[in-house]
Design a protein around this motif. Structure first.
Motif, PDB file in Angstrom:
ATOM      1  N   TYR A  35      22.395  67.402  86.887  1.00  0.00           N
ATOM      2  CA  TYR A  35      20.957  67.554  86.658  1.00  0.00           C
ATOM      3  C   TYR A  35      20.221  66.400  87.318  1.00  0.00           C
ATOM      4  O   TYR A  35      20.723  65.270  87.379  1.00  0.00           O
ATOM      5  CB  TYR A  35      20.649  67.542  85.158  1.00  0.00           C
ATOM      6  CG  TYR A  35      21.428  68.571  84.390  1.00  0.00           C
ATOM      7  CD1 TYR A  35      22.732  68.306  83.979  1.00  0.00           C
ATOM      8  CD2 TYR A  35      20.886  69.818  84.081  1.00  0.00           C
ATOM      9  CE1 TYR A  35      23.474  69.255  83.291  1.00  0.00           C
ATOM     10  CE2 TYR A  35      21.612  70.766  83.400  1.00  0.00           C
ATOM     11  CZ  TYR A  35      22.909  70.481  83.006  1.00  0.00           C
ATOM     12  OH  TYR A  35      23.649  71.414  82.326  1.00  0.00           O
ATOM     13  N   GLN A  37      16.668  64.266  86.892  1.00  0.00           N
ATOM     14  CA  GLN A  37      15.570  64.017  85.961  1.00  0.00           C
ATOM     15  C   GLN A  37      14.535  63.126  86.619  1.00  0.00           C
ATOM     16  O   GLN A  37      14.847  61.994  87.034  1.00  0.00           O
ATOM     17  CB  GLN A  37      16.079  63.370  84.669  1.00  0.00           C
ATOM     18  CG  GLN A  37      15.006  63.228  83.602  1.00  0.00           C
ATOM     19  CD  GLN A  37      15.542  62.723  82.285  1.00  0.00           C
ATOM     20  OE1 GLN A  37      16.519  61.987  82.242  1.00  0.00           O
ATOM     21  NE2 GLN A  37      14.928  63.126  81.183  1.00  0.00           N
ATOM     22  N   GLY A  40       8.002  63.720  86.949  1.00  0.00           N
ATOM     23  CA  GLY A  40       7.137  64.854  87.252  1.00  0.00           C
ATOM     24  C   GLY A  40       7.744  66.210  86.935  1.00  0.00           C
ATOM     25  O   GLY A  40       7.085  67.087  86.379  1.00  0.00           O
ATOM     26  N   GLN A  41       8.986  66.392  87.282  1.00  0.00           N
ATOM     27  CA  GLN A  41       9.635  67.699  87.133  1.00  0.00           C
ATOM     28  C   GLN A  41      10.528  67.807  85.912  1.00  0.00           C
ATOM     29  O   GLN A  41      10.983  68.894  85.571  1.00  0.00           O
ATOM     30  CB  GLN A  41      10.465  68.014  88.392  1.00  0.00           C
ATOM     31  CG  GLN A  41       9.649  68.099  89.666  1.00  0.00           C
ATOM     32  CD  GLN A  41       8.600  69.173  89.585  1.00  0.00           C
ATOM     33  OE1 GLN A  41       8.862  70.283  89.109  1.00  0.00           O
ATOM     34  NE2 GLN A  41       7.398  68.869  90.028  1.00  0.00           N
ATOM     35  N   LEU A  43      13.882  67.550  83.604  1.00  0.00           N
ATOM     36  CA  LEU A  43      15.303  67.774  83.811  1.00  0.00           C
ATOM     37  C   LEU A  43      15.513  69.090  84.534  1.00  0.00           C
ATOM     38  O   LEU A  43      15.158  70.145  84.035  1.00  0.00           O
ATOM     39  CB  LEU A  43      16.011  67.878  82.470  1.00  0.00           C
ATOM     40  CG  LEU A  43      16.714  66.659  81.919  1.00  0.00           C
ATOM     41  CD1 LEU A  43      17.066  66.890  80.460  1.00  0.00           C
ATOM     42  CD2 LEU A  43      17.970  66.359  82.703  1.00  0.00           C
ATOM     43  N   PHE A  45      18.356  71.590  86.583  1.00  0.00           N
ATOM     44  CA  PHE A  45      19.757  71.894  86.826  1.00  0.00           C
ATOM     45  C   PHE A  45      20.035  71.991  88.321  1.00  0.00           C
ATOM     46  O   PHE A  45      19.315  72.658  89.064  1.00  0.00           O
ATOM     47  CB  PHE A  45      20.076  73.228  86.140  1.00  0.00           C
ATOM     48  CG  PHE A  45      21.382  73.857  86.525  1.00  0.00           C
ATOM     49  CD1 PHE A  45      21.407  75.068  87.193  1.00  0.00           C
ATOM     50  CD2 PHE A  45      22.569  73.238  86.212  1.00  0.00           C
ATOM     51  CE1 PHE A  45      22.606  75.668  87.534  1.00  0.00           C
ATOM     52  CE2 PHE A  45      23.776  73.827  86.557  1.00  0.00           C
ATOM     53  CZ  PHE A  45      23.794  75.035  87.230  1.00  0.00           C
ATOM     54  N   ASN A  59      17.939  75.565  91.995  1.00  0.00           N
ATOM     55  CA  ASN A  59      17.106  75.787  93.179  1.00  0.00           C
ATOM     56  C   ASN A  59      16.869  74.504  93.961  1.00  0.00           C
ATOM     57  O   ASN A  59      15.742  74.045  94.078  1.00  0.00           O
ATOM     58  CB  ASN A  59      15.764  76.397  92.759  1.00  0.00           C
ATOM     59  CG  ASN A  59      15.949  77.690  92.006  1.00  0.00           C
ATOM     60  OD1 ASN A  59      16.806  78.495  92.324  1.00  0.00           O
ATOM     61  ND2 ASN A  59      15.132  77.886  90.976  1.00  0.00           N
TER      62      ASN A  59
END
Lengths: 116, 111
Positions: A35, A37, A40-41, A43, A45, A59
């Motif tokens: 993952y 982390q 902004g986004q 966590l 995958f 993605n």
């Protein structure tokens, strides 16, 4: 049982370089997932490996890749680093991983990657 | 596409007060939902999961498919509950499975 370990804990790289992160799962766990982390986004995958095969993926561009060894240890590689790759990279292990109802993930402490 | 929304970035309550951390999801199939927690200077760890229907540390969460929610509740908050809480959805897009996290809610329980 020893927990999930990740090495190194901190890493500083420059744009364009590549980096390899390592994850050792809990003994007996065959699934390792990764993952990213960021503030902004959150966590996100990246991918999951089970028995040396990438079984599921998120993605992320192809610059992010991984592999798993016969002892279930996993490595994640990021090529041609960009500033936006600066993040905490977490890995998690589980017995059965991403199948069925989804197995409980046991997380490592993370590797903090800074790209300058 | 699967999505998890935690509308509150920060939540502050007093010790002994009830607490509810909200989680809404978007998923076309039958979801498997989790709550993960990260205490200060500790690793991310599972708090509870929908399928086991357990109560952990006094927390419960009920899946409401009509409202597509999986809110986490505790009737009487304790100071040691202060932590970052993440709701997560395990689901598939075709044959590819993913674990999707919300952005988290930082819970502070004041004395």
């Amino acid at each position: 049982k020893a927990g999930v370990t990740q090495t190194p804990r901190y890493l500083i790289k420059t744009r364009g370089q590549q980096v390899t992160l390592s994850c050792s799962p809990i003994s007996g766990h065959r699934s390792v997932s990764w993952y990213q982390q960021t503030p902004g986004q959150g966590l996100q995958f990246l991918f999951e490996y089970f028995s040396e095969t990438q079984r599921n993926k998120g993605n992320f561009p192809g610059r992010f890749s991984g592999r798993q060894f016969s002892n279930s240890r996993s490595e994640m590689n990021v090529s041609t680093l960009e500033l936006g790759d600066s993040a905490l990279y977490l890995c998690a292990s589980s017995l059965a991983g991403f199948q069925g109802a989804g197995d409980t993930q046991y997380f490592g402490p993370g590797t903090r990657l800074t790209v300058l | 596409a699967q999505r998890v929304t935690q509308p509150e970035k920060l939540l502050s309550v007093f010790k002994g007060a009830p607490v509810e951390l909200k989680c809404n999801y978007s998923y076309s199939g039958s979801p498997e939902l989790f709550w993960y927690v990260q205490y200060s200077r500790q690793r991310l760890q599972l708090l509870l999961r929908h399928i086991s229907r357990e109560s952990i540390k006094g927390f419960t969460a009920d899946l409401n498919k009509g409202e597509t929610s999986f809110h986490l509740k505790k009737p009487f908050a304790q100071e040691e509950d202060s932590a970052m809480y993440y709701c997560a959805l395990f689901g598939s897009g075709g044959s590819n499975y993913k674990l999707t996290f919300g952005k988290g809610t930082l819970l502070t329980v004041n004395p």
